[in-house]
Design a protein around this motif. Structure first.
Motif, PDB file in Angstrom:
ATOM      1  N   GLN A  59      11.347   8.483  -6.388  1.00 42.96           N
ATOM      2  CA  GLN A  59      10.886   7.200  -6.916  1.00 42.96           C
ATOM      3  C   GLN A  59      12.022   6.553  -7.721  1.00 42.96           C
ATOM      4  OE1 GLN A  59       7.223   8.258  -8.907  1.00 42.96           O
ATOM      5  NE2 GLN A  59       6.063   8.183  -7.013  1.00 42.96           N
ATOM      6  N   TYR A 109      11.670   5.966  -1.624  1.00 43.89           N
ATOM      7  CA  TYR A 109      10.262   6.338  -1.721  1.00 43.89           C
ATOM      8  C   TYR A 109      10.076   7.730  -1.134  1.00 43.89           C
ATOM      9  CZ  TYR A 109      10.523   4.564   3.119  1.00 43.89           C
ATOM     10  OH  TYR A 109      10.893   4.321   4.415  1.00 43.89           O
ATOM     11  N   THR A 110       8.981   8.370  -1.481  1.00 44.38           N
ATOM     12  CA  THR A 110       8.678   9.707  -0.993  1.00 44.38           C
ATOM     13  C   THR A 110       8.312   9.648   0.487  1.00 44.38           C
ATOM     14  OG1 THR A 110       7.793  10.199  -3.193  1.00 44.38           O
ATOM     15  CG2 THR A 110       7.312  11.780  -1.443  1.00 44.38           C
ATOM     16  N   ALA A 115       4.295  12.977   1.227  1.00 37.00           N
ATOM     17  CA  ALA A 115       3.416  11.890   0.807  1.00 37.00           C
ATOM     18  C   ALA A 115       2.655  11.350   2.004  1.00 37.00           C
ATOM     19  CB  ALA A 115       4.221  10.771   0.150  1.00 37.00           C
ATOM     20  N   SER A 116       1.420  10.947   1.777  1.00 31.72           N
ATOM     21  CA  SER A 116       0.630  10.291   2.815  1.00 31.72           C
ATOM     22  C   SER A 116       1.045   8.830   2.912  1.00 31.72           C
ATOM     23  CB  SER A 116      -0.858  10.377   2.475  1.00 31.72           C
ATOM     24  OG  SER A 116      -1.146   9.571   1.332  1.00 31.72           O
ATOM     25  N   THR A 118      -0.884   6.310   2.483  1.00 31.38           N
ATOM     26  CA  THR A 118      -1.493   5.645   1.331  1.00 31.38           C
ATOM     27  C   THR A 118      -0.613   5.789   0.104  1.00 31.38           C
ATOM     28  OG1 THR A 118      -3.723   6.033   2.218  1.00 31.38           O
ATOM     29  CG2 THR A 118      -3.541   5.570  -0.135  1.00 31.38           C
ATOM     30  N   GLN A 119      -0.066   6.977  -0.103  1.00 30.44           N
ATOM     31  CA  GLN A 119       0.798   7.211  -1.259  1.00 30.44           C
ATOM     32  C   GLN A 119       2.115   6.450  -1.138  1.00 30.44           C
ATOM     33  OE1 GLN A 119       0.652  11.506  -0.715  1.00 30.44           O
ATOM     34  NE2 GLN A 119      -0.480  11.762  -2.619  1.00 30.44           N
ATOM     35  N   ALA A 122       1.549   2.845  -1.898  1.00 28.62           N
ATOM     36  CA  ALA A 122       1.327   2.689  -3.339  1.00 28.62           C
ATOM     37  C   ALA A 122       2.636   2.760  -4.117  1.00 28.62           C
ATOM     38  CB  ALA A 122       0.351   3.753  -3.839  1.00 28.62           C
ATOM     39  N   GLU A 123       3.573   3.586  -3.673  1.00 31.05           N
ATOM     40  CA  GLU A 123       4.848   3.704  -4.390  1.00 31.05           C
ATOM     41  C   GLU A 123       5.603   2.377  -4.406  1.00 31.05           C
ATOM     42  OE1 GLU A 123       7.344   6.968  -3.338  1.00 31.05           O
ATOM     43  OE2 GLU A 123       5.856   8.478  -3.902  1.00 31.05           O
ATOM     44  N   HIS A 126       4.160   0.324  -6.987  1.00 32.18           N
ATOM     45  CA  HIS A 126       4.624   0.759  -8.317  1.00 32.18           C
ATOM     46  C   HIS A 126       6.025   0.223  -8.603  1.00 32.18           C
ATOM     47  CE1 HIS A 126       1.070   3.070  -8.439  1.00 32.18           C
ATOM     48  NE2 HIS A 126       1.519   4.193  -7.900  1.00 32.18           N
ATOM     49  N   GLU A 191      -7.170   5.184   7.155  1.00 34.09           N
ATOM     50  CA  GLU A 191      -5.836   4.844   6.675  1.00 34.09           C
ATOM     51  C   GLU A 191      -5.169   3.832   7.595  1.00 34.09           C
ATOM     52  OE1 GLU A 191      -2.851   7.624   4.194  1.00 34.09           O
ATOM     53  OE2 GLU A 191      -3.227   8.256   6.256  1.00 34.09           O
TER      54      GLU A 191
END
Length: 272
Positions: A59, A109-110, A115-116, A118-119, A122-123, A126, A191
């Motif tokens: 991140q 990003y991951t 990470a999914s 969705t994650q 979201a990153e 953020h 998803e």
């Protein structure tokens, strides 16, 4: 006889239809060239490296300043089908927007499977939340290539985003969920519905949807369909087929200050 699973294609045909690297004679050599050009670019420019927008190991972001305190900001999200590559591979792309007077942010990003989807989505949200109070009203263009083009389109409604450049993006994840690319992503039907930009078109920033004129037909179709769907929904979306470019040559065009994408983006930003 193999069963068709998507638009008349079998699983094997679908995998081929989305294999951007499969069209490159020596993809590792191409990536070595990208990295060498990026390393040379970094060596020639001051850059604040690996700034943090969250606690995760990936991140982070790099910030290249144009020297103007009020400069617009160009945020670039790299591709790799959400499961490979790093921001350092694509730093050379910053040359174009930097020469046009933008500060450039290279986002990390991951990756899947850590990470999914969705994650991952979201990153990027953020990151934008982190940047917004630090920009003091400066205009932000959110750009991305391939998987990054998808992530940019997902956030065109973020209040910090003034325009979007989605390059060679994936805007409907259904075919991704049906092929080998899903082995690491493990997309669910919910998803796919929630993270497909074409299925959730809402009011957002004006957008340039760019794709290489010489790309895989499915990549061109995805961009064409998404741009048209946005226009049908009343959103401002300009479609650009970048002449003479495949999925990776579009990055060479982006690195050129007078390239087709930055020229079209400037025209988009000037329209009311």
């Amino acid at each position: 006889m193999a069963t068709a699973i998507y638009r008349g294609m079998t699983r094997q045909e679908l995998d081929t239809a989305y294999s951007n690297t499969g069209r490159i004679a020596d993809f590792p050599a191409l990536m070595r060239d990208f990295r060498a050009r990026s390393d040379a670019f970094h060596a020639a420019h001051d850059c604040r490296r690996d700034l943090r927008y969250g606690p995760g190991a990936r991140q982070t972001f790099d910030w290249l300043a144009s020297g103007r305190p009020d400069a617009p900001v160009f945020v670039f999200i790299h591709g790799g089908y959400w499961q490979s590559c790093v921001k350092e591979d694509f730093a050379f792309c910053a040359a174009g927007p930097l020469a046009r007077g933008h500060d450039v942010i290279l986002a990390e990003y991951t990756l899947a499977p850590e990470a999914s989807m969705t994650q991952i989505v979201a990153e990027i949200g953020h990151l934008l939340d982190h940047l917004a109070p630090r920009l003091a009203g400066r205009r932000l263009c959110l750009a991305g290539h391939s998987a990054g083009g998808h992530l940019a389109a997902m956030h065109r409604g973020h209040p910090a985003v003034g325009s979007v450049l989605a390059i060679s993006g994936l805007f409907d994840l259904e075919p991704i969920g049906l092929g080998q690319l899903n082995d690491k992503l493990q997309l669910t039907e919910a998803e796919i519905a929630a993270c497909s930009p074409q299925r959730i078109i809402a009011p957002g920033a004006p957008m340039l949807v760019a794709v290489g004129a010489g790309e895989l037909p499915e990549l061109i179709r995805q961009s064409d369909d998404y741009a048209e769907a946005c226009r049908q929904a009343g959103e401002r979306a300009v479609l650009l087929h970048v002449p003479g470019c495949d999925h990776f040559q579009v990055l060479d065009d982006l690195a050129e200050p007078a390239g087709a994408q930055l020229t079209a983006l400037a025209a988009l930003d000037m329209r009311p």
